[in-house]
Design a protein around this motif. Structure first.
Motif, short mmCIF file in Angstrom:
data_model
loop_
_atom_site.label_atom_id
_atom_site.label_comp_id
_atom_site.label_asym_id
_atom_site.label_seq_id
_atom_site.Cartn_x
_atom_site.Cartn_y
_atom_site.Cartn_z
N VAL A 23 0.82 -1.20 0.00
CA VAL A 23 0.00 0.00 0.00
C VAL A 23 0.87 1.26 0.00
CG1 VAL A 23 -0.22 0.19 2.51
CG2 VAL A 23 -2.06 1.01 1.09
N VAL A 24 0.33 2.32 -0.59
CA VAL A 24 0.89 3.65 -0.43
C VAL A 24 -0.09 4.39 0.47
CG1 VAL A 24 1.41 5.85 -1.58
CG2 VAL A 24 2.06 3.68 -2.65
N LYS A 25 0.41 4.97 1.54
CA LYS A 25 -0.44 5.62 2.54
C LYS A 25 -0.20 7.12 2.50
CE LYS A 25 -1.10 3.77 6.64
NZ LYS A 25 -2.53 3.61 6.83
N LEU A 26 -1.30 7.87 2.33
CA LEU A 26 -1.26 9.32 2.40
C LEU A 26 -1.99 9.72 3.67
CD1 LEU A 26 -2.16 10.14 -1.30
CD2 LEU A 26 0.10 10.23 -0.23
N THR A 27 -1.25 10.23 4.65
CA THR A 27 -1.83 10.59 5.94
C THR A 27 -1.99 12.10 6.02
OG1 THR A 27 -0.77 8.67 6.95
CG2 THR A 27 -1.58 10.39 8.44
N PHE A 28 -3.22 12.53 6.18
CA PHE A 28 -3.53 13.96 6.31
C PHE A 28 -3.46 14.34 7.78
CE2 PHE A 28 -4.86 13.16 2.13
CZ PHE A 28 -5.04 14.37 1.47
N ALA A 29 -2.61 15.32 8.07
CA ALA A 29 -2.34 15.71 9.46
C ALA A 29 -3.60 16.13 10.20
CB ALA A 29 -1.31 16.83 9.49
N LYS A 30 -4.52 16.82 9.53
CA LYS A 30 -5.75 17.28 10.16
C LYS A 30 -6.97 16.70 9.45
CE LYS A 30 -3.43 21.54 11.46
NZ LYS A 30 -3.26 22.95 11.14
N GLY A 31 -6.84 15.48 9.00
CA GLY A 31 -7.88 14.85 8.19
C GLY A 31 -9.23 14.74 8.86
N ALA A 32 -9.26 14.60 10.18
CA ALA A 32 -10.53 14.47 10.89
C ALA A 32 -11.36 15.75 10.80
CB ALA A 32 -10.30 14.10 12.34
N SER A 33 -10.72 16.85 10.47
CA SER A 33 -11.42 18.14 10.36
C SER A 33 -11.89 18.43 8.94
CB SER A 33 -10.50 19.27 10.81
OG SER A 33 -10.16 19.12 12.16
N LEU A 34 -11.61 17.51 8.00
CA LEU A 34 -11.96 17.74 6.60
C LEU A 34 -13.22 16.97 6.23
CD1 LEU A 34 -8.40 17.30 5.03
CD2 LEU A 34 -9.51 19.42 5.79
N LYS A 35 -14.02 17.57 5.37
CA LYS A 35 -15.20 16.88 4.84
C LYS A 35 -14.72 15.93 3.75
CE LYS A 35 -18.24 20.72 5.80
NZ LYS A 35 -18.99 21.85 5.25
N ASP A 36 -15.26 14.73 3.73
CA ASP A 36 -14.84 13.71 2.78
C ASP A 36 -16.07 13.02 2.17
OD1 ASP A 36 -13.35 11.84 1.33
OD2 ASP A 36 -13.09 10.52 3.05
N PRO A 37 -16.86 13.76 1.38
CA PRO A 37 -18.08 13.17 0.83
C PRO A 37 -17.81 11.99 -0.11
CG PRO A 37 -17.69 15.32 -0.16
CD PRO A 37 -16.68 15.15 0.95
N ALA A 38 -16.65 11.95 -0.75
CA ALA A 38 -16.31 10.85 -1.66
C ALA A 38 -15.76 9.65 -0.90
CB ALA A 38 -15.31 11.32 -2.71
N ARG A 39 -15.60 9.79 0.41
CA ARG A 39 -15.10 8.71 1.27
C ARG A 39 -13.74 8.17 0.81
NH1 ARG A 39 -18.62 5.50 4.48
NH2 ARG A 39 -19.86 7.08 5.48
N LEU A 40 -12.82 9.10 0.55
CA LEU A 40 -11.46 8.70 0.20
C LEU A 40 -10.72 8.15 1.41
CD1 LEU A 40 -10.28 11.57 -2.19
CD2 LEU A 40 -11.16 9.31 -2.79
N PHE A 41 -10.98 8.73 2.58
CA PHE A 41 -10.29 8.25 3.78
C PHE A 41 -10.76 6.83 4.09
CE2 PHE A 41 -10.13 12.92 5.03
CZ PHE A 41 -8.80 13.05 4.69
N ASN A 42 -9.81 5.91 4.16
CA ASN A 42 -10.14 4.52 4.42
C ASN A 42 -9.22 3.89 5.46
OD1 ASN A 42 -7.78 4.22 2.97
ND2 ASN A 42 -8.73 3.25 1.21
N SER A 43 -8.46 4.73 6.16
CA SER A 43 -7.52 4.24 7.17
C SER A 43 -7.36 5.29 8.26
CB SER A 43 -6.17 3.95 6.50
OG SER A 43 -5.26 3.40 7.41
N SER A 44 -6.95 4.85 9.44
CA SER A 44 -6.75 5.74 10.59
C SER A 44 -8.04 6.50 10.91
CB SER A 44 -5.61 6.73 10.34
OG SER A 44 -4.42 6.05 10.04
N LEU A 45 -9.17 5.84 10.78
CA LEU A 45 -10.46 6.48 10.97
C LEU A 45 -10.83 6.67 12.44
CD1 LEU A 45 -12.44 4.63 8.17
CD2 LEU A 45 -11.36 6.88 8.07
N ASP A 46 -10.14 5.99 13.34
CA ASP A 46 -10.46 6.07 14.76
C ASP A 46 -9.77 7.22 15.47
OD1 ASP A 46 -12.05 3.83 14.51
OD2 ASP A 46 -10.43 2.45 15.05
N GLY A 47 -8.81 7.85 14.81
CA GLY A 47 -8.05 8.92 15.45
C GLY A 47 -8.86 10.20 15.57
#
Length: 90
Positions: A23-47
């Motif tokens: 896998v290639v992992k792209l980790t967004f530092a403040k991802g929990a604060s971003l809207k993701d209507p396309a549901r791209l985030f598929n990892s580290s969802l519990d943080g």
């Protein structure tokens, strides 16, 4: 600080990129604060702060949704770093 890990930033860290065997992992530092209507985030969802996108070989990423996440992350960083205007005392 990031020891060779690609780090993308604008007024602060936007995301980091890491490559693993499967896998290639792209980790967004403040991802929990971003809207993701396309549901791209598929990892580290519990943080509470970070969110990640894991891209497996052969997968494609919705380009326009990814660009929207990047733009949101830039706007969020820029808004946190801008100094509020001081109101004149009357």
């Amino acid at each position: 600080k990031w020891m060779g890990t690609p780090t993308f930033s604008h007024d602060g860290i936007i995301c980091t990129g890491e490559s693993y065997k499967k896998v290639v992992k792209l980790t967004f530092a403040k991802g929990a604060s971003l809207k993701d209507p396309a549901r791209l985030f598929n990892s580290s969802l519990d943080g509470n702060v970070r969110r990640a996108i894991d891209i497996h070989e052969g997968e494609t990423v919705d380009e326009s949704a990814f660009k929207a996440l990047i733009r949101q992350a830039i706007a969020l960083n820029s808004s946190k770093n801008s100094k509020p205007s001081k109101k004149a005392k009357s």
